[in-house]
Scaffold this motif. Structure first.
Motif, PDB file in Angstrom:
ATOM      1  N   ARG A  16      -2.981   9.078   2.500  1.00 23.38           N
ATOM      2  CA  ARG A  16      -3.669   7.781   2.449  1.00 23.38           C
ATOM      3  C   ARG A  16      -2.716   6.675   2.018  1.00 23.38           C
ATOM      4  O   ARG A  16      -2.686   5.588   2.633  1.00 23.38           O
ATOM      5  CB  ARG A  16      -4.865   7.860   1.492  1.00 23.38           C
ATOM      6  CG  ARG A  16      -5.637   6.533   1.366  1.00 23.38           C
ATOM      7  CD  ARG A  16      -6.766   6.666   0.359  1.00 23.38           C
ATOM      8  NE  ARG A  16      -6.282   6.857  -0.994  1.00 23.38           N
ATOM      9  CZ  ARG A  16      -5.870   5.889  -1.800  1.00 23.38           C
ATOM     10  NH1 ARG A  16      -5.851   4.625  -1.383  1.00 23.38           N
ATOM     11  NH2 ARG A  16      -5.455   6.152  -3.025  1.00 23.38           N
ATOM     12  N   LEU A  17      -1.917   6.906   0.977  1.00 25.28           N
ATOM     13  CA  LEU A  17      -0.970   5.887   0.508  1.00 25.28           C
ATOM     14  C   LEU A  17       0.072   5.590   1.581  1.00 25.28           C
ATOM     15  O   LEU A  17       0.433   4.431   1.810  1.00 25.28           O
ATOM     16  CB  LEU A  17      -0.276   6.356  -0.774  1.00 25.28           C
ATOM     17  CG  LEU A  17      -1.101   6.331  -2.059  1.00 25.28           C
ATOM     18  CD1 LEU A  17      -0.261   6.822  -3.239  1.00 25.28           C
ATOM     19  CD2 LEU A  17      -1.626   4.926  -2.348  1.00 25.28           C
ATOM     20  N   TRP A  18       0.577   6.638   2.247  1.00 23.81           N
ATOM     21  CA  TRP A  18       1.582   6.438   3.308  1.00 23.81           C
ATOM     22  C   TRP A  18       0.972   5.621   4.444  1.00 23.81           C
ATOM     23  O   TRP A  18       1.565   4.657   4.923  1.00 23.81           O
ATOM     24  CB  TRP A  18       2.074   7.792   3.810  1.00 23.81           C
ATOM     25  CG  TRP A  18       3.111   7.695   4.890  1.00 23.81           C
ATOM     26  CD1 TRP A  18       2.920   7.232   6.172  1.00 23.81           C
ATOM     27  CD2 TRP A  18       4.503   8.019   4.795  1.00 23.81           C
ATOM     28  NE1 TRP A  18       4.093   7.274   6.889  1.00 23.81           N
ATOM     29  CE2 TRP A  18       5.081   7.753   6.059  1.00 23.81           C
ATOM     30  CE3 TRP A  18       5.305   8.525   3.781  1.00 23.81           C
ATOM     31  CZ2 TRP A  18       6.435   7.978   6.327  1.00 23.81           C
ATOM     32  CZ3 TRP A  18       6.646   8.748   4.054  1.00 23.81           C
ATOM     33  CH2 TRP A  18       7.209   8.472   5.304  1.00 23.81           C
ATOM     34  N   ASN A  48      -5.315   8.826 -15.192  1.00 21.51           N
ATOM     35  CA  ASN A  48      -6.619   9.488 -15.257  1.00 21.51           C
ATOM     36  C   ASN A  48      -6.801  10.477 -14.102  1.00 21.51           C
ATOM     37  O   ASN A  48      -7.889  10.611 -13.526  1.00 21.51           O
ATOM     38  CB  ASN A  48      -7.754   8.457 -15.247  1.00 21.51           C
ATOM     39  CG  ASN A  48      -7.677   7.510 -16.432  1.00 21.51           C
ATOM     40  OD1 ASN A  48      -7.348   7.917 -17.548  1.00 21.51           O
ATOM     41  ND2 ASN A  48      -7.982   6.239 -16.192  1.00 21.51           N
ATOM     42  N   GLY A  49      -5.690  11.144 -13.745  1.00 20.68           N
ATOM     43  CA  GLY A  49      -5.735  12.156 -12.710  1.00 20.68           C
ATOM     44  C   GLY A  49      -5.699  11.625 -11.294  1.00 20.68           C
ATOM     45  O   GLY A  49      -5.681  12.415 -10.336  1.00 20.68           O
ATOM     46  N   GLU A  50      -5.663  10.307 -11.113  1.00 21.17           N
ATOM     47  CA  GLU A  50      -5.666   9.720  -9.775  1.00 21.17           C
ATOM     48  C   GLU A  50      -4.254   9.319  -9.360  1.00 21.17           C
ATOM     49  O   GLU A  50      -3.531   8.666 -10.128  1.00 21.17           O
ATOM     50  CB  GLU A  50      -6.572   8.482  -9.744  1.00 21.17           C
ATOM     51  CG  GLU A  50      -6.653   7.819  -8.382  1.00 21.17           C
ATOM     52  CD  GLU A  50      -7.489   6.550  -8.398  1.00 21.17           C
ATOM     53  OE1 GLU A  50      -7.632   5.929  -7.325  1.00 21.17           O
ATOM     54  OE2 GLU A  50      -7.986   6.174  -9.481  1.00 21.17           O
ATOM     55  N   LEU A  51      -3.861   9.710  -8.150  1.00 15.21           N
ATOM     56  CA  LEU A  51      -2.539   9.358  -7.625  1.00 15.21           C
ATOM     57  C   LEU A  51      -2.533   7.897  -7.218  1.00 15.21           C
ATOM     58  O   LEU A  51      -3.262   7.479  -6.323  1.00 15.21           O
ATOM     59  CB  LEU A  51      -2.201  10.235  -6.415  1.00 15.21           C
ATOM     60  CG  LEU A  51      -0.828   9.983  -5.789  1.00 15.21           C
ATOM     61  CD1 LEU A  51       0.297  10.455  -6.710  1.00 15.21           C
ATOM     62  CD2 LEU A  51      -0.709  10.677  -4.430  1.00 15.21           C
ATOM     63  N   LEU A  52      -1.673   7.106  -7.890  1.00 15.00           N
ATOM     64  CA  LEU A  52      -1.609   5.671  -7.610  1.00 15.00           C
ATOM     65  C   LEU A  52      -0.316   5.246  -6.933  1.00 15.00           C
ATOM     66  O   LEU A  52      -0.252   4.177  -6.323  1.00 15.00           O
ATOM     67  CB  LEU A  52      -1.782   4.871  -8.911  1.00 15.00           C
ATOM     68  CG  LEU A  52      -3.130   4.995  -9.610  1.00 15.00           C
ATOM     69  CD1 LEU A  52      -3.145   4.127 -10.875  1.00 15.00           C
ATOM     70  CD2 LEU A  52      -4.271   4.597  -8.681  1.00 15.00           C
ATOM     71  N   THR A  53       0.719   6.060  -7.054  1.00  9.38           N
ATOM     72  CA  THR A  53       2.004   5.704  -6.457  1.00  9.38           C
ATOM     73  C   THR A  53       2.785   6.989  -6.185  1.00  9.38           C
ATOM     74  O   THR A  53       2.593   7.999  -6.876  1.00  9.38           O
ATOM     75  CB  THR A  53       2.803   4.774  -7.390  1.00  9.38           C
ATOM     76  OG1 THR A  53       3.999   4.352  -6.733  1.00  9.38           O
ATOM     77  CG2 THR A  53       3.160   5.442  -8.697  1.00  9.38           C
ATOM     78  N   PRO A  81      -2.823  -0.500  -3.390  1.00 12.88           N
ATOM     79  CA  PRO A  81      -2.858  -1.967  -3.529  1.00 12.88           C
ATOM     80  C   PRO A  81      -3.545  -2.447  -4.799  1.00 12.88           C
ATOM     81  O   PRO A  81      -3.224  -3.530  -5.310  1.00 12.88           O
ATOM     82  CB  PRO A  81      -3.613  -2.430  -2.274  1.00 12.88           C
ATOM     83  CG  PRO A  81      -4.360  -1.228  -1.796  1.00 12.88           C
ATOM     84  CD  PRO A  81      -3.490  -0.054  -2.157  1.00 12.88           C
ATOM     85  N   ALA A  82      -4.459  -1.648  -5.335  1.00 17.36           N
ATOM     86  CA  ALA A  82      -5.147  -2.057  -6.555  1.00 17.36           C
ATOM     87  C   ALA A  82      -4.281  -1.911  -7.790  1.00 17.36           C
ATOM     88  O   ALA A  82      -4.632  -2.405  -8.865  1.00 17.36           O
ATOM     89  CB  ALA A  82      -6.423  -1.226  -6.724  1.00 17.36           C
ATOM     90  N   ALA A  83      -3.131  -1.245  -7.646  1.00 12.47           N
ATOM     91  CA  ALA A  83      -2.270  -0.975  -8.804  1.00 12.47           C
ATOM     92  C   ALA A  83      -0.927  -1.673  -8.704  1.00 12.47           C
ATOM     93  O   ALA A  83      -0.017  -1.383  -9.481  1.00 12.47           O
ATOM     94  CB  ALA A  83      -2.070   0.526  -8.954  1.00 12.47           C
ATOM     95  N   ARG A  84      -0.774  -2.595  -7.766  1.00 14.25           N
ATOM     96  CA  ARG A  84       0.512  -3.263  -7.583  1.00 14.25           C
ATOM     97  C   ARG A  84       0.710  -4.391  -8.587  1.00 14.25           C
ATOM     98  O   ARG A  84      -0.215  -4.859  -9.205  1.00 14.25           O
ATOM     99  CB  ARG A  84       0.628  -3.789  -6.145  1.00 14.25           C
ATOM    100  CG  ARG A  84       0.666  -2.662  -5.117  1.00 14.25           C
ATOM    101  CD  ARG A  84       0.688  -3.166  -3.694  1.00 14.25           C
ATOM    102  NE  ARG A  84       0.689  -2.048  -2.748  1.00 14.25           N
ATOM    103  CZ  ARG A  84       0.606  -2.182  -1.435  1.00 14.25           C
ATOM    104  NH1 ARG A  84       0.534  -3.393  -0.894  1.00 14.25           N
ATOM    105  NH2 ARG A  84       0.599  -1.121  -0.653  1.00 14.25           N
ATOM    106  N   ARG A  85       1.988  -4.781  -8.711  1.00 15.19           N
ATOM    107  CA  ARG A  85       2.411  -5.880  -9.585  1.00 15.19           C
ATOM    108  C   ARG A  85       2.212  -5.550 -11.057  1.00 15.19           C
ATOM    109  O   ARG A  85       2.023  -6.432 -11.885  1.00 15.19           O
ATOM    110  CB  ARG A  85       1.693  -7.190  -9.230  1.00 15.19           C
ATOM    111  CG  ARG A  85       1.967  -7.669  -7.816  1.00 15.19           C
ATOM    112  CD  ARG A  85       1.430  -9.064  -7.584  1.00 15.19           C
ATOM    113  NE  ARG A  85       2.106 -10.046  -8.428  1.00 15.19           N
ATOM    114  CZ  ARG A  85       3.269 -10.610  -8.157  1.00 15.19           C
ATOM    115  NH1 ARG A  85       3.915 -10.287  -7.054  1.00 15.19           N
ATOM    116  NH2 ARG A  85       3.798 -11.492  -8.969  1.00 15.19           N
ATOM    117  N   GLY A  86       2.291  -4.289 -11.400  1.00 13.35           N
ATOM    118  CA  GLY A  86       2.176  -3.901 -12.795  1.00 13.35           C
ATOM    119  C   GLY A  86       3.409  -3.166 -13.297  1.00 13.35           C
ATOM    120  O   GLY A  86       3.348  -2.476 -14.312  1.00 13.35           O
TER     121      GLY A  86
END
Length: 387
Positions: A16-18, A48-53, A81-86
């Protein structure tokens, strides 16, 4: 945030991320994840167990200054996209340096969509190509038929390996392709509706060409040749496609001189930034390569690296008999100082010590810069891997 290698249960999230970050273009997307992807080389960031990057660390062997070094090719750097710029990418890349060091991969390469994005993390440009966007008709002075053109089905993988070995002789930083690398490379290209032909001269493998068509342009993905005569023979093969294409799009080695002999040299021939690189472990990398055999010298160089603390030291490099020995010498006065990125460009041979000094990326007295330049002479870097 927790960083670790991905597992089978992460496969859907990785895809999904790719797909979101790179459009999931077919047929490459399906081929990549069914034939090439190895989750053992996937590094993910979890909250929290979720792959973000995540990113992928594909292993290769690079020929660098007379030695074969294990390297990681970083591809597929993607963030939800919800985890960008951090600051997540910085943390992910820092974790990748730790993982590569654990694998004894002292160098890494990365093909950037925008080189400036990775420059703050010290992945700097170490490879350029000459890109030819020229008319097929203007190849006429370069095209001289010779040898035998063979269809891919009539040759073995060893034919490609021998042709490639003759082509990269004298070049630097290239991938030492394995049989599996050849299978991946050829299968991906053919699966993407590409064509492959080989050149035999005097009964020996002398080159090959991998290409496809896009409208009136012949896209040359990979072309190798044993010598100038073999290159002219492949240009003749290309020239024979004037009824199918009007232009060629070809990435050539930086030392290619074909532009001097074009029928009309006033065309689009430009230097193209292709690949960045970074030293993962400075001390280990400096001890792994060969040096000019006649040199007997020692230098202290302070390296700045705020992502890999094992590199953030003053090092004493002693060269003798073609070998290098590295010691941490934080209490010694540094003769030279630079960040790890410019040191990588020097190590790879893309820029000389004097060039780095002139642009302010390396500081020190001219005498020390000259010594460093003798230890790391410039090289013709070449690589043509896309994943």
């Amino acid at each position: 945030m927790d960083f670790r290698l991905v597992t089978e249960k992460d496969d859907k999230a990785v895809r999904r991320l790719w797909s979101y970050s790179f459009n999931g273009d077919e047929p490459f997307f399906s081929w990549y994840f069914s034939q090439f992807y190895d989750r053992g080389n996937g590094l993910g960031g979890y909250e929290n167990g979720e792959l973000l990057t995540c990113l992928h660390l594909h292993p290769y062997q690079l020929s660098l200054r007379g030695s074969s070094l294990a390297a990681s090719y970083i591809v597929g750097v993607a963030t939800d996209p919800a985890a960008r710029r951090g600051g997540m990418i910085r943390r992910l890349l820092t974790a990748s340096l730790e993982e590569m060091r654990r694998r004894d991969h002292w160098v890494s390469i990365l093909m950037p969509s925008k080189a400036g994005f990775y420059a703050p993390y010290q992945w700097l440009l170490c490879y350029h190509h000459l890109v030819y966007m020229v008319k097929l008709e203007d190849l006429r002075p370069l095209a001289k038929p010779a040898g035998n053109i063979l269809y891919i089905e009539s040759v073995t993988l060893d034919f490609f390996a021998q042709s490639y070995a003759r082509f990269v002789a004298g070049k630097h930083g290239y991938v030492e392709r394995t049989q599996q690398d050849w299978l991946h490379r050829l299968n991906e290209h053919i699966n993407d509706r590409g064509f492959v032909y080989c050149l035999e001269m005097d009964g020996q493998p002398a080159g090959y060409i991998m290409y496809s068509f896009k409208g009136k342009t012949m896209l040359i993905k990979d072309m190798v040749y044993a010598d100038a005569r073999a290159q002219a023979a492949l240009f003749s093969f290309i020239y024979g496609h004037r009824s199918q294409a009007e232009f060629i799009d070809w990435n050539a080695p930086l030392d290619d001189l074909s532009y001097l002999s074009l029928f009309d040299p006033k065309q689009d021939i430009r230097m193209y930034p292709f690949m960045t690189a970074r030293l993962v472990d400075v001390a280990q990398a400096l001890e792994a390569i060969r040096y000019p055999a006649e040199l007997e010298d020692s230098l202290t160089i302070r390296v700045q690296d705020d992502m890999a603390p094992w590199n953030h030291h003053c090092f004493r490099l002693t060269v003798s008999g073609g070998q290098g020995r590295v010691e941490v010498a934080d209490q010694a006065p540094a003769q030279l100082e630079c960040q790890v990125g410019p040191l990588t460009q020097l190590f790879f041979g893309r820029l000389s010590a004097s060039q780095l000094w002139r642009q302010g990326a390396l500081t020190g007295q001219p005498e020390a810069v000259a010594k460093l330049g003798a230890i790391f002479p410039p090289c013709v870097t070449y690589i043509n891997e896309y994943f």
